[in-house]
Design a protein around this motif. Structure first.
Motif, PDB file in Angstrom:
ATOM      1  N   ARG A  59       0.886  -1.323  -0.208  1.00 41.77           N
ATOM      2  CA  ARG A  59       0.074   0.119   0.253  1.00 41.77           C
ATOM      3  C   ARG A  59       0.921   1.132  -0.169  1.00 41.77           C
ATOM      4  N   SER A  60       1.828   1.228   0.590  1.00 39.86           N
ATOM      5  CA  SER A  60       2.942   2.699   0.860  1.00 39.86           C
ATOM      6  C   SER A  60       2.961   2.404  -0.631  1.00 39.86           C
ATOM      7  N   ARG A  62       2.390   2.216  -3.275  1.00 36.90           N
ATOM      8  CA  ARG A  62       1.563   2.587  -4.434  1.00 36.90           C
ATOM      9  C   ARG A  62       1.441   3.622  -3.364  1.00 36.90           C
ATOM     10  N   ARG A  63       1.408   4.672  -2.813  1.00 36.73           N
ATOM     11  CA  ARG A  63       1.364   5.517  -2.383  1.00 36.73           C
ATOM     12  C   ARG A  63       2.285   6.798  -2.310  1.00 36.73           C
ATOM     13  N   ALA A  64       3.836   6.023  -2.885  1.00 35.66           N
ATOM     14  CA  ALA A  64       5.199   6.844  -3.357  1.00 35.66           C
ATOM     15  C   ALA A  64       4.578   6.796  -4.812  1.00 35.66           C
ATOM     16  N   GLU A  66       0.997   7.080  -6.560  1.00 33.00           N
ATOM     17  CA  GLU A  66       0.993   8.474  -6.293  1.00 33.00           C
ATOM     18  C   GLU A  66       1.525   9.547  -6.205  1.00 33.00           C
ATOM     19  N   ARG A  67       2.365   9.691  -5.072  1.00 31.72           N
ATOM     20  CA  ARG A  67       2.921  10.977  -5.283  1.00 31.72           C
ATOM     21  C   ARG A  67       3.936  11.634  -6.049  1.00 31.72           C
TER      22      ARG A  67
END
Length: 386
Positions: A59-60, A62-64, A66-67
């Motif tokens: 999940r992190s 994925r967030r990386a 997106e950022r």
């Protein structure tokens, strides 16, 4: 480019490939947390002076992404993890990145499995003209996938004369040979060489310490085996970067390891053991015709040799000008394909395998190792994630 690695060998490959990009490229490197994630010591050795990348949950990651909104995501992972990251974890990113994958070492003979797991990527990077030819044949036969790109293995990019030394380095391989007795025979031959040549330091270069994870499980760890044999001789064991060992080497030996290519690049006389067979199963088929194949008796006698120039040209030592992966990647970034490469694993027949792979990147390794494999607990954990 965002690079995601899942194990020690893929992390080393990803770090080298990033360092090989043209000046001005912005890069970020992360490790996805799985049961085979490297230790802190393995990470430090793999990135060799670069800032240690963080170890993140899926999940992190994925967030990386997106950022960062990367143009390219390099998925430097084992096959099932490549598939589940591209098809599920990183699917639907906007703008859509170009997905690149590849294999971190010797990939002869080419396998259908390697192509299947990476068929959802836009670019598949391999490292010899022979590999390009073999994977192209698989691609024509099976379909799917994206472009095939050629890149000289990053750690062979710059050839340098070895400084020489008094060390003989044995590079271990986790998967082969499989049998305990075969591994004991190698250790005894190395000990015999140490007795015959007291001027030499004989070093067993480990891929990982006993308590560290590797890309592949190692049934009979050499250091533990040596201890159980009662240490009948003078051998040293070392982890860390292979280059440090080879820079002091007078000879190199392996059953099957990409490190043989590093030894060739550094002009270190070498030997690839053939006592246990030369086959795809032994992962040493590629060394046929190299002039490096030899026996345990020749190892004990210190009979190392030089690789055939013709073999080198066909296998991993092609001229750098033949590399086309960066040009293909640039074209993909410019054209920015709207539709992903066709994954051959999409469809109900592969759904169960993909779910199992998803557990490797969704469920914490501690849960898997501690015996929490009961379906109810895993399902509860996955529900909590969503």
């Amino acid at each position: 480019m965002l690079a995601v690695a899942d194990s020690d060998s893929y992390l080393k490959w990803a770090a080298c490939l990033l360092a090989d990009l043209p000046a001005g490229c912005e890069t970020e490197l992360v490790v996805v947390r799985t049961p085979i994630a490297p230790s802190a010591e393995q990470i430090a050795a793999a990135v060799s002076g670069r800032e240690a990348p963080p170890v993140l949950s899926a999940r992190s990651v994925r967030r990386a992404a997106e950022r960062m909104r990367p143009d390219v995501i390099l998925v430097a992972c084992t096959g099932p993890v490549v598939d589940v990251l591209v098809a599920e974890v990183l699917a639907g990113l906007r703008p859509r990145p170009v997905f690149v994958s590849g294999l971190p070492g010797i990939s002869v003979p080419a396998t259908e499995k390697a192509w299947l797991f990476r068929s959802g990527c836009d670019l598949f990077v391999v490292h010899s003209e022979r590999e390009v030819e073999e994977f192209s044949e698989i691609a024509r036969r099976l379909g799917g996938g994206g472009a095939l790109g050629l890149a000289r293995l990053p750690f062979l990019r710059f050839e340098a004369a070895a400084r020489g030394g008094n060390r003989v380095v044995f590079a271990t391989q986790a998967k082969v040979p499989r049998e305990r007795g075969q591994r004991e025979a190698i250790l005894l031959a190395l000990a015999g060489l140490a007795r015959q040549r007291p001027d030499l330091d004989v070093v067993v270069k480990l891929r990982a310490l006993e308590d560290e994870r590797q890309t592949h499980n190692e049934r009979h760890h050499y250091q533990r085996l040596w201890r159980e044999m009662g240490e009948p001789g003078r051998l040293a064991f070392a982890a860390g970067p292979m280059h440090e060992q080879l820079s002091q080497a007078a000879g190199f030996v392996t059953v099957s390891s990409t490190a043989a290519l590093e030894a060739i690049a550094l002009d270190v006389p070498s030997l690839v053991l053939s006592d246990f067979g030369v086959s795809a199963e032994m992962i040493n088929l590629v060394f046929e015709g190299s002039d490096l194949l030899g026996t345990l008796d020749e190892l004990a006698a210190g009979d190392f040799r030089t690789a055939s120039a013709a073999w080198c040209a066909a296998n991993y030592f092609h001229p750098v000008e033949r590399d086309d992966w960066a040009g293909l990647l640039t074209g993909l970034v410019i054209s920015r394909p709207r539709v992903s490469a066709k994954s051959l694993l999409d469809g109900p027949e592969h759904a169960a395998a993909r779910r199992r792979a998803r557990l490797r990147v969704e469920v914490p390794p501690t849960m898997l190792r501690a015996g929490y494999k009961a379906k109810r607990r895993v399902r509860r954990y996955l529900r909590a994630l969503t």
